[in-house]
Design an enzyme around this catalytic site. Structure first.
Site, PDB file in Angstrom:
ATOM      1  N   ASN A  23      39.029  33.500  43.237  1.00 39.60           N
ATOM      2  CA  ASN A  23      40.277  32.826  42.904  1.00 39.60           C
ATOM      3  C   ASN A  23      40.198  31.430  43.523  1.00 39.60           C
ATOM      4  OD1 ASN A  23      41.374  32.954  45.651  1.00 39.60           O
ATOM      5  ND2 ASN A  23      41.621  35.139  45.253  1.00 39.60           N
ATOM      6  N   ASP A  33      35.482  39.839  43.641  1.00 34.84           N
ATOM      7  CA  ASP A  33      35.722  38.926  44.762  1.00 34.84           C
ATOM      8  C   ASP A  33      35.878  39.696  46.072  1.00 34.84           C
ATOM      9  OD1 ASP A  33      36.240  36.537  46.143  1.00 34.84           O
ATOM     10  OD2 ASP A  33      38.306  36.407  45.458  1.00 34.84           O
ATOM     11  N   SER A 121      36.162  36.571  34.413  1.00 40.61           N
ATOM     12  CA  SER A 121      37.424  36.535  33.667  1.00 40.61           C
ATOM     13  C   SER A 121      37.692  37.769  32.805  1.00 40.61           C
ATOM     14  CB  SER A 121      37.573  35.268  32.820  1.00 40.61           C
ATOM     15  OG  SER A 121      37.848  34.171  33.648  1.00 40.61           O
ATOM     16  N   TYR A 125      41.898  39.085  34.469  1.00 37.81           N
ATOM     17  CA  TYR A 125      42.214  37.760  33.930  1.00 37.81           C
ATOM     18  C   TYR A 125      42.389  37.773  32.416  1.00 37.81           C
ATOM     19  CZ  TYR A 125      41.857  35.002  38.239  1.00 37.81           C
ATOM     20  OH  TYR A 125      42.079  34.445  39.473  1.00 37.81           O
TER      21      TYR A 125
END
Length: 176
Positions: A23, A33, A121, A125
């Site tokens: 992010n 992440d 993504s 996302y």
């Protein structure tokens, strides 16, 4: 350039650099992440905080990339990139392509020859696996062709954490 797709845990892959679907704050999160931050250890968060205190006071922009050491990971480098969030109205495919292109630029800058990417993504996302795979593979191949076959990066591995992502990437990568 060799381009492959495989099922696996990106934190365990032995490559020169892994790409983190980060992010913009660079301070860790969920999904890939969070897994990368946990596996790399607390010094990764310290390195990210140093970037925020120095060169990235407003965070890492969508589509850009930056490197930190890999610390406890098998990879020497972590290349952080911020993918576009469809739920936030970031629907331009060029933003997504930029994540892969800029990550390869940064990999080349740190002299990485092998790079592992997640499906940036996809998932939370909001980008479909098929769109991410199509854009990612096309961008990697175009980057390789434009940089005279990789400018040092000679292997890209898409390391996916589930079968549906793997299927989408294998369709784009083609036969082994």
């Amino acid at each position: 350039m060799e381009v492959t797709a495989e099922l696996g845990d990106i934190t365990l892959v032995e490559v020169d650099a892994i790409v983190n679907a980060a992010n913009s704050s660079l301070v860790g999160g969920g999904g890939v992440d969070g897994a990368i931050h946990r596996a790399a250890g607390p010094r990764l968060l310290d390195a990210c905080r140093e970037l925020r205190a120095s060169t990235l006071p407003h965070g890492l922009p969508v589509g850009d990339a930056v490197a930190t050491p890999g610390f406890h990971l098998p990879a020497r480098w972590v290349i952080h990139t911020v993918g576009p969030n469809r739920h936030a109205g970031e629907t331009d495919p060029e933003l997504l392509a930029s994540c892969f292109r800029r990550s390869l630029d940064v990999a080349s800058d740190v002299h990485a020859r092998s790079v592992a990417f997640p499906a940036v993504s996809a998932g939370v996302y909001g980008w479909s696996a098929d769109d991410v795979a199509r854009i990612a593979v096309a961008t990697v191949r175009a980057w390789s062709a434009a940089t005279h076959d990789g400018a040092g990066v000679n292997r890209v591995r898409f390391v996916l954490f589930n079968e549906s992502l793997l299927s989408a990437f294998r369709r784009e990568v083609g036969p082994d």
